[in-house]
Design a protein around this motif. Structure first.
Motif, PDB file in Angstrom:
ATOM      1  N   PRO A 249       9.354  20.491 -21.075  1.00  0.00           N
ATOM      2  CA  PRO A 249      10.709  20.283 -21.518  1.00  0.00           C
ATOM      3  C   PRO A 249      10.775  18.736 -22.123  1.00  0.00           C
ATOM      4  O   PRO A 249      12.063  18.457 -22.693  1.00  0.00           O
ATOM      5  N   ARG A 250       9.814  17.868 -22.230  1.00  0.00           N
ATOM      6  CA  ARG A 250      10.134  16.776 -22.736  1.00  0.00           C
ATOM      7  C   ARG A 250       9.801  16.764 -24.216  1.00  0.00           C
ATOM      8  O   ARG A 250      10.537  16.277 -25.155  1.00  0.00           O
ATOM      9  N   THR A 251       8.636  17.422 -24.623  1.00  0.00           N
ATOM     10  CA  THR A 251       8.129  17.254 -25.883  1.00  0.00           C
ATOM     11  C   THR A 251       8.436  18.396 -26.688  1.00  0.00           C
ATOM     12  O   THR A 251       8.473  18.581 -27.771  1.00  0.00           O
ATOM     13  N   ASP A 273       5.511  14.582  -5.425  1.00  0.00           N
ATOM     14  CA  ASP A 273       6.040  13.508  -5.981  1.00  0.00           C
ATOM     15  C   ASP A 273       6.052  13.891  -7.380  1.00  0.00           C
ATOM     16  O   ASP A 273       5.119  13.769  -8.253  1.00  0.00           O
ATOM     17  N   GLN A 274       7.287  14.090  -8.008  1.00  0.00           N
ATOM     18  CA  GLN A 274       7.305  14.486  -9.336  1.00  0.00           C
ATOM     19  C   GLN A 274       6.650  13.343 -10.175  1.00  0.00           C
ATOM     20  O   GLN A 274       6.757  13.706 -11.442  1.00  0.00           O
ATOM     21  N   ARG A 275       6.752  12.159  -9.798  1.00  0.00           N
ATOM     22  CA  ARG A 275       6.690  10.977 -10.806  1.00  0.00           C
ATOM     23  C   ARG A 275       4.941  11.050 -10.847  1.00  0.00           C
ATOM     24  O   ARG A 275       4.414  10.841 -11.832  1.00  0.00           O
ATOM     25  N   TYR A 417      18.017  12.339 -10.089  1.00  0.00           N
ATOM     26  CA  TYR A 417      17.097  13.397 -10.910  1.00  0.00           C
ATOM     27  C   TYR A 417      16.978  13.346 -12.236  1.00  0.00           C
ATOM     28  O   TYR A 417      18.161  12.714 -12.816  1.00  0.00           O
ATOM     29  N   ARG A 418      16.245  13.583 -12.871  1.00  0.00           N
ATOM     30  CA  ARG A 418      16.381  13.600 -14.568  1.00  0.00           C
ATOM     31  C   ARG A 418      17.251  14.260 -15.215  1.00  0.00           C
ATOM     32  O   ARG A 418      17.677  15.447 -14.503  1.00  0.00           O
ATOM     33  N   ILE A 419      18.034  14.173 -15.960  1.00  0.00           N
ATOM     34  CA  ILE A 419      18.843  15.087 -16.675  1.00  0.00           C
ATOM     35  C   ILE A 419      17.777  16.306 -17.079  1.00  0.00           C
ATOM     36  O   ILE A 419      17.257  16.097 -18.180  1.00  0.00           O
ATOM     37  N   GLY A 528      13.673   3.205 -10.719  1.00  0.00           N
ATOM     38  CA  GLY A 528      13.410   4.562 -10.666  1.00  0.00           C
ATOM     39  C   GLY A 528      12.347   5.070 -11.914  1.00  0.00           C
ATOM     40  O   GLY A 528      11.527   4.039 -12.244  1.00  0.00           O
ATOM     41  N   TYR A 529      12.484   6.254 -12.212  1.00  0.00           N
ATOM     42  CA  TYR A 529      11.441   6.744 -13.463  1.00  0.00           C
ATOM     43  C   TYR A 529      12.232   7.041 -14.652  1.00  0.00           C
ATOM     44  O   TYR A 529      13.590   7.544 -14.457  1.00  0.00           O
TER      45      TYR A 529
HETATM   46  C1  FAD Z   1      10.387  22.776 -13.736  1.00  0.00           C
HETATM   47  C2  FAD Z   1      10.283  21.359 -13.299  1.00  0.00           C
HETATM   48  C3  FAD Z   1      10.881  21.183 -12.070  1.00  0.00           C
HETATM   49  C4  FAD Z   1      11.345  19.922 -11.691  1.00  0.00           C
HETATM   50  N1  FAD Z   1      11.508  19.425 -10.441  1.00  0.00           N
HETATM   51  C5  FAD Z   1      11.406  18.225  -9.931  1.00  0.00           C
HETATM   52  C6  FAD Z   1      12.066  17.933  -8.519  1.00  0.00           C
HETATM   53  O1  FAD Z   1      12.054  18.793  -7.738  1.00  0.00           O
HETATM   54  N2  FAD Z   1      12.256  17.001  -8.237  1.00  0.00           N
HETATM   55  C7  FAD Z   1      12.187  15.813  -9.272  1.00  0.00           C
HETATM   56  O2  FAD Z   1      12.445  14.520  -8.739  1.00  0.00           O
HETATM   57  N3  FAD Z   1      11.968  16.094 -10.605  1.00  0.00           N
HETATM   58  C8  FAD Z   1      11.652  17.166 -10.681  1.00  0.00           C
HETATM   59  N4  FAD Z   1      11.462  17.652 -12.079  1.00  0.00           N
HETATM   60  C9  FAD Z   1      11.581  16.587 -13.185  1.00  0.00           C
HETATM   61  C10 FAD Z   1      10.108  15.955 -13.666  1.00  0.00           C
HETATM   62  O3  FAD Z   1       8.944  16.333 -12.837  1.00  0.00           O
HETATM   63  C11 FAD Z   1      10.028  14.634 -13.845  1.00  0.00           C
HETATM   64  O4  FAD Z   1      10.724  14.391 -15.080  1.00  0.00           O
HETATM   65  C12 FAD Z   1       8.936  13.641 -13.827  1.00  0.00           C
HETATM   66  O5  FAD Z   1       8.082  13.988 -12.701  1.00  0.00           O
HETATM   67  C13 FAD Z   1       9.177  12.550 -14.063  1.00  0.00           C
HETATM   68  O6  FAD Z   1       7.903  11.822 -13.895  1.00  0.00           O
HETATM   69  P1  FAD Z   1       7.400  10.486 -15.013  1.00  0.00           P
HETATM   70  O7  FAD Z   1       7.488   9.334 -14.430  1.00  0.00           O
HETATM   71  O8  FAD Z   1       6.189  10.849 -15.633  1.00  0.00           O
HETATM   72  O9  FAD Z   1       8.757  10.400 -16.099  1.00  0.00           O
HETATM   73  P2  FAD Z   1       8.721   9.570 -17.456  1.00  0.00           P
HETATM   74  O10 FAD Z   1       9.487  10.535 -18.539  1.00  0.00           O
HETATM   75  O11 FAD Z   1       7.384   9.273 -17.895  1.00  0.00           O
HETATM   76  O12 FAD Z   1       9.603   8.476 -16.747  1.00  0.00           O
HETATM   77  C14 FAD Z   1      10.083   7.572 -17.777  1.00  0.00           C
HETATM   78  C15 FAD Z   1       9.165   6.421 -17.820  1.00  0.00           C
HETATM   79  O13 FAD Z   1      10.440   5.408 -17.669  1.00  0.00           O
HETATM   80  C16 FAD Z   1      10.080   4.420 -16.676  1.00  0.00           C
HETATM   81  N5  FAD Z   1      10.957   4.152 -15.705  1.00  0.00           N
HETATM   82  C17 FAD Z   1      11.950   5.043 -15.288  1.00  0.00           C
HETATM   83  N6  FAD Z   1      12.963   4.475 -14.619  1.00  0.00           N
HETATM   84  C18 FAD Z   1      12.979   3.079 -14.835  1.00  0.00           C
HETATM   85  C19 FAD Z   1      13.525   1.871 -14.620  1.00  0.00           C
HETATM   86  N7  FAD Z   1      14.898   2.006 -13.921  1.00  0.00           N
HETATM   87  N8  FAD Z   1      13.125   0.741 -15.069  1.00  0.00           N
HETATM   88  C20 FAD Z   1      11.947   0.565 -15.772  1.00  0.00           C
HETATM   89  N9  FAD Z   1      11.239   1.639 -16.104  1.00  0.00           N
HETATM   90  C21 FAD Z   1      11.532   2.805 -15.786  1.00  0.00           C
HETATM   91  C22 FAD Z   1       8.887   5.218 -15.674  1.00  0.00           C
HETATM   92  O14 FAD Z   1       8.022   4.295 -15.297  1.00  0.00           O
HETATM   93  C23 FAD Z   1       8.322   6.053 -16.847  1.00  0.00           C
HETATM   94  O15 FAD Z   1       7.317   5.615 -17.575  1.00  0.00           O
HETATM   95  C24 FAD Z   1      11.009  18.846 -12.685  1.00  0.00           C
HETATM   96  C25 FAD Z   1      10.720  19.144 -13.962  1.00  0.00           C
HETATM   97  C26 FAD Z   1      10.464  20.325 -14.095  1.00  0.00           C
HETATM   98  C27 FAD Z   1      10.037  20.485 -15.696  1.00  0.00           C
END
Ligand code: FAD
Length: 529
Positions: A249-251, A273-275, A417-419, A528-529
Motif C-alpha cells: 500500500p505504501r510503495t 502492533d501494526q507499528r 489510524y493511517r490514512i 504517533g507513527y
Molecule cells: C491490510 C492492512 C491492515 C492494516 N490494519 C491496521 C490496523 O488494524 N491497525 C493499525 O493501526 N494500522 C493498520 N494498518 C496500517 C499499517 O499497518 C501501518 O501503516 C503500519 O503498521 C505503520 O507502521 P510504521 O511505523 O512502519 O509506519 P511508517 O510509515 O514507517 O511510519 C511513519 C514514520 O514516521 C514516524 N512518525 C510517525 N509519527 C510521528 C510523529 N508524530 N513524530 C515523529 N515521527 C513520527 C514513525 O516513527 C515512522 O518512522 C494496516 C495496513 C494494511 C495494509
C-alpha cells in the motif's frame, strides 16, 4: 411510532448512539437492516482495526467496556486454556491486525447484552430487519422517516434523527446536502486530491468470509463468474487480482503474501502492533478470529480466519448513487466466492502444489445466507456537507510533523489510524498517508443546513481522503456516542446542535458532559507513527 431519538442503522455508530441516548434517559427507536446489530464488527465480519495504544487510551470508556465485555464473554463461556484465561489482554483469535480479534457472534451477544435492560424497560425499541425508504421534512427539519420491513412500512418520528446507516441513506431521503467520492484539491486544498472532483470514485466494498481448515475434501462447486474473476487483471494492479502477488500500500510495488493454514504458533506470543509488524505476511494469522490453541486441546479442530484482503475488494462500480446497487453487491459476493474457490483449488501453496481442499467456508460463523458475511464491508459512505470538514492537511504526518494533528477547540473525541484508502472505483490502487493521532471536531457532525439530523457513523464531514483514517471501528463508535449525547444535550437545553458549537458556554458544558461520560477529547503527549 415515536421516540425522543431515532437512530437509523444499527452498526457500531448506531449502537453507540442508541446506548448513549438511552443512558442519558432518552427513549430510542433503533432500526437495522441485517440480522445482527454491530455493522462492521459483526454483520460485515471485520474484526476491529485499532491503534497502538488502544489498551491504554485513545478510545471512549464505553468502547473500552465493549472490548472488556467481549473478553469476559470468552472467559465465561469458552473453554480457554489456563494460560489464555489468565491473559489480561486476551486476543481470542491471536490475529496480527488487532489486539482483539474475535468471532462476530460474540460481539453480537455483547451488544445485545448492553442493550437488553433498555429493551426490557421499553425505552428502546429495535426494528430489525428494517431499512429506510422515505422521509418527510418541514423546511430544515426532518419530520419523519419511513422504514420498510417484515411488517411493511412504519412511519417513525422523533425530534432528533440520527443517520447511522452504512451509506448515509438518510441524506438523499431527507435532502440533506452531501458529498460522495473524491473531492477536488481546489475545494479541499488536500495534497493528495485530484484537480477535478470525482464523485463516483469511492473505495472498494468487500464481502468478507470466514474459513477454517480440516481433513478431507470440502471443495465447493465452481461458482458462477469464476472464470471471469480468475482472469481478471485490473489495469492499475500488479497482475491478476487472484494471486499472492498483491500491492504494497505504501510503495505500490508488488508484495508477495503467503497463506499457511493452522501454523504451530503460540497465540500468546502474538502481539498485534501494526507499528512493529503489520502481520500480513501469512494471511492466515492476519485476521484470525479463533486460534485453536487458545482453547482446550481438540475443542476447535482448526483456527478460524477472516478473509478480508485486497483480492476481495470490489472496485468495478460504486454501490452508492448508482441505478442498481444490489447488482453490484451480488457481483462483489461472486468475487468473494470465487476467491474462496480459488483458495480451495488453484491458489499456489508454499510446497509447490495448488489449493487447499480442506478449507471450509464458515457461514455459520458469519451468518450470511451464502456462506459469506451477511453484509458487504463498506469503507466509504455519503458524507454530510458539514460545518467543518476534516482535510488531509489536518492530520497528515508530512504536513503536520512534530506539531501533531490540528487540535480543534470543539473536539468531541480522538482516533488514530493511517490514512489507508483501498483500491477505488476510479482506479486508484492505494492512497496511504501516515497520519498523526487526531481529534474529531464537533463541526464535522453538524450538517450545514438541516437542524435535527445528525450523522452517527462514517457519514461525518470528512473527505474521501480523511475518511481513510476516520472509518475505523473505535472512531465510528466515538462519533455515534457523541451524536447520541448531543441529541440528549440539545433536548435538555432546548437548543439546536449548531448553537452548541457556536456558543462557548454551551460548548464547554457539552464537552464537560462528554468527559464525564468517558469520551477523551485530546490525546496525551504521545508520538504517533
Ligand atoms: C491490510 C492492512 C491492515 C492494516 N490494519 C491496521 C490496523 O488494524 N491497525 C493499525 O493501526 N494500522 C493498520 N494498518 C496500517 C499499517 O499497518 C501501518 O501503516 C503500519 O503498521 C505503520 O507502521 P510504521 O511505523 O512502519 O509506519 P511508517 O510509515 O514507517 O511510519 C511513519 C514514520 O514516521 C514516524 N512518525 C510517525 N509519527 C510521528 C510523529 N508524530 N513524530 C515523529 N515521527 C513520527 C514513525 O516513527 C515512522 O518512522 C494496516 C495496513 C494494511 C495494509
Amino acid at each position: 411510532m415515536e421516540a425522543e431519538v431515532l437512530v437509523v442503522g444499527g452498526g457500531l455508530g448506531g449502537v453507540a448512539a442508541a446506548l448513549s441516548a438511552l443512558r442519558a434517559g432518552r427513549s430510542v427507536i433503533l432500526t437495522e437492516e441485517y440480522a445482527w446489530l454491530g455493522g462492521q464488527l459483526t454483520s460485515q465480519a471485520v474484526p476491529p482495526d485499532e491503534h497502538t495504544w488502544v489498551e491504554q487510551f485513545g478510545v471512549t470508556a464505553s468502547y473500552r467496556s465493549l472490548r472488556d465485555k467481549i473478553r469476559d464473554y470468552y472467559r465465561v463461556h469458552y473453554p480457554l486454556t489456563e494460560r489464555s484465561r489468565a491473559w489480561r489482554e486476551l486476543n481470542p483469535g491471536a490475529g496480527w491486525v488487532s489486539p482483539l480479534c474475535h468471532e462476530p457472534r460474540v460481539a453480537v451477544a455483547v451488544i445485545e447484552g448492553m442493550l437488553a435492560p433498555y429493551r426490557g424497560s421499553g425505552r428502546l425499541r429495535v426494528l430489525q430487519p428494517y431499512r429506510p425508504v422515505s422521509a418527510t421534512c418541514d423546511g430544515d427539519r426532518v419530520t419523519s422517516v419511513t422504514v420498510d420491513g417484515p411488517d411493511g412500512e412504519i412511519v417513525l418520528t422523533a425530534p432528533y434523527v440520527l443517520d447511522a446507516t452504512e451509506t448515509g441513506d438518510l441524506l438523499p431521503l431527507t435532502g440533506t446536502e452531501y458529498v460522495t467520492g473524491f473531492e477536488s484539491a481546489a475545494e479541499t486544498g488536500e495534497p493528495s486530491a485530484p484537480g477535478v472532483a470525482q464523485p463516483d470514485n469511492m473505495q472498494a466494498v468487500s464481502v468478507c468470509f470466514a474459513v477454517d481448515h480440516v481433513d478431507g475434501d470440502h471443495t465447493v462447486d465452481k461458482p458462477e463468474g469464476y472464470d471471469f474473476w480468475r482472469a481478471y487483471k485490473p489495469d492499475f494492479w500488479v497482475g491478476p487480482l487472484l494471486s499472492w502477488t498483491m500491492v504494497n500500500p505504501r510503495t505500490l510495488e508488488p508484495a508477495e503474501r503467503s497463506f499457511t493454514p493452522n501454523p504451530d504458533d503460540d497465540p500468546l506470543e502474538v502481539r498485534a502492533d501494526q507499528r512493529a509488524n503489520p502481520g500480513d505476511s501469512n494471511l492466515w494469522t492476519f485476521r484470525r478470529i479463533a486460534a485453536r490453541r487458545q482453547f482446550e486441546p481438540g475443542f476447535y479442530p482448526s483456527d478460524i480466519t477472516v478473509v478480508n484482503w485486497p483480492i476481495i475488494d470490489y472496485f468495478e462500480s460504486p454501490i452508492i448513487d448508482v441505478p442498481d446497487p444490489a447488482a453490484h453487491i451480488a457481483r462483489a459476493r461472486q468475487l468473494s466466492r470465487s476467491v474462496f474457490y480459488w483458495l480451495q483449488t488453484e491458489a499456489p501453496r508454499p510446497d509447490g502444489g495448488t489449493g487447499w481442499p480442506g478449507l471450509r467456508l464458515r457461514g455459520d460463523v458469519t451468518g450470511g445466507p451464502d456462506g459469506l458475511a451477511q453484509a458487504p464491508y463498506i469503507r466509504e459512505s455519503r458524507r454530510i456537507r458539514a460545518e467543518y470538514t476534516v482535510v488531509e492537511q489536518d492530520l497528515a504526518l508530512t504536513v503536520r510533523g512534530d506539531a501533531g494533528a490540528v487540535r480543534y477547540p470543539d473536539s468531541v473525541g480522538v482516533g488514530m489510524y493511517r490514512i489507508d484508502l483501498h483500491p477505488s472505483t476510479g482506479g486508484d490502487t492505494y492512497i496511504d498517508v501516515a497520519a498523526c493521532p487526531f481529534e474529531i471536531p464537533l463541526g464535522a457532525l453538524l450538517p450545514q443546513r438541516v437542524e435535527n439530523l445528525l450523522p452517527a457513523g462514517k457519514n461525518i464531514g470528512t473527505t474521501h481522503i480523511t475518511n481513510g483514517a476516520y472509518r475505523l471501528h473505535p472512531v465510528e463508535w466515538n462519533v455515534g456516542e457523541v451524536a447520541g449525547l448531543l441529541a440528549d444535550f440539545c433536548l435538555a437545553r432546548g437548543v439546536a446542535p449548531r448553537a452548541v458549537r457556536d456558543n462557548p458556554g454551551l460548548l464547554a458544558d457539552f464537552q464537560a458532559r462528554l468527559i464525564a461520560a468517558g469520551v477523551e477529547l485530546h490525546w496525551p503527549d504521545i508520538s504517533g507513527y
